[in-house]
Design an enzyme around this catalytic site. Structure first.
Site, PDB file in Angstrom:
ATOM      1  N   ARG A  26      49.073  26.709  37.985  1.00 35.85           N
ATOM      2  CA  ARG A  26      49.062  26.827  39.438  1.00 35.85           C
ATOM      3  C   ARG A  26      47.641  26.969  39.960  1.00 35.85           C
ATOM      4  NH1 ARG A  26      53.060  28.483  42.806  1.00 35.85           N
ATOM      5  NH2 ARG A  26      51.468  27.759  44.221  1.00 35.85           N
ATOM      6  N   ARG A  34      43.035  11.140  43.388  1.00 32.97           N
ATOM      7  CA  ARG A  34      42.855   9.754  42.939  1.00 32.97           C
ATOM      8  C   ARG A  34      41.379   9.370  42.954  1.00 32.97           C
ATOM      9  NH1 ARG A  34      47.260   8.973  46.315  1.00 32.97           N
ATOM     10  NH2 ARG A  34      49.174   8.854  45.105  1.00 32.97           N
ATOM     11  N   CYS A  42      52.799  14.553  46.930  1.00 39.32           N
ATOM     12  CA  CYS A  42      52.487  15.514  47.994  1.00 39.32           C
ATOM     13  C   CYS A  42      53.781  15.920  48.686  1.00 39.32           C
ATOM     14  CB  CYS A  42      51.555  14.890  49.033  1.00 39.32           C
ATOM     15  SG  CYS A  42      49.898  14.556  48.430  1.00 39.32           S
ATOM     16  N   GLU A  54      54.493  22.337  52.562  1.00 40.25           N
ATOM     17  CA  GLU A  54      54.727  23.746  52.227  1.00 40.25           C
ATOM     18  C   GLU A  54      55.670  24.352  53.269  1.00 40.25           C
ATOM     19  OE1 GLU A  54      54.414  27.007  49.897  1.00 40.25           O
ATOM     20  OE2 GLU A  54      53.328  25.173  49.483  1.00 40.25           O
ATOM     21  N   ARG A  89      48.230  23.813  47.902  1.00 39.92           N
ATOM     22  CA  ARG A  89      48.635  24.374  46.616  1.00 39.92           C
ATOM     23  C   ARG A  89      48.831  23.247  45.617  1.00 39.92           C
ATOM     24  NH1 ARG A  89      50.833  27.789  50.475  1.00 39.92           N
ATOM     25  NH2 ARG A  89      50.732  30.008  50.012  1.00 39.92           N
ATOM     26  N   TYR A 139      42.554  30.031  41.998  1.00 38.44           N
ATOM     27  CA  TYR A 139      42.704  30.193  43.437  1.00 38.44           C
ATOM     28  C   TYR A 139      41.311  30.321  44.035  1.00 38.44           C
ATOM     29  CZ  TYR A 139      47.643  30.645  42.686  1.00 38.44           C
ATOM     30  OH  TYR A 139      48.946  30.374  42.345  1.00 38.44           O
ATOM     31  N   ARG A 190      46.972  35.449  45.478  1.00 40.68           N
ATOM     32  CA  ARG A 190      47.374  35.938  44.159  1.00 40.68           C
ATOM     33  C   ARG A 190      46.392  36.984  43.675  1.00 40.68           C
ATOM     34  NH1 ARG A 190      51.032  33.157  40.886  1.00 40.68           N
ATOM     35  NH2 ARG A 190      50.854  35.094  39.733  1.00 40.68           N
TER      36      ARG A 190
END
Length: 121
Positions: free
Chosen positions: A8, A64, A75, A78, A90, A108, A116
């Protein structure tokens, strides 16, 4: 024997511009690969999500542009949660690796660090 693992990461942009999205997505993906010693050939796929306030470009386009065009990229939007952090991108990166889950370093950056605070730097 390699296992399929997921990594993540997240970042924020200061403004919804192509330049900001390119810069921040490429920095995030590079940091995720470098900090986990992952090569492009280890990647299975990458899912990007963006908050509703990001509309200038697809985050996958930035990936890309850094040579990941042959990796399946997706994609999505959220969830728009009240009080959520704005301008967030994210990443969920699936890969093959010899590492255990505990050895992976989730990344992050920028304003997403606050998402987080339970993870070590």
């Amino acid at each position: 024997m390699p296992a399929v693992r997921a990594l993540r990461g997240a970042t924020t942009v200061d403004a919804d511009t192509e330049d900001q999205i390119n810069e921040r997505v490429q920095a995030l993906v590079a940091a995720m690969l470098e900090s986990n010693d992952i090569s492009k050939d280890d990647l299975i796929s990458i899912i990007f999500t963006a908050t509703d306030d990001i509309t200038a470009m697809f985050p996958a386009t930035a990936a890309r542009a850094m040579g990941l065009g042959d990796v399946p990229l997706l994609c999505a939007r959220e969830l728009d949660v009240k009080g959520g952090t704005p301008l967030v991108i994210r990443v969920l990166m699936q890969m093959q690796t010899e590492k255990s889950r505990g050895d992976l370093h989730h990344v992050y950056l920028e304003g997403a660090r606050a998402l987080r605070d339970d993870l070590p730097e």
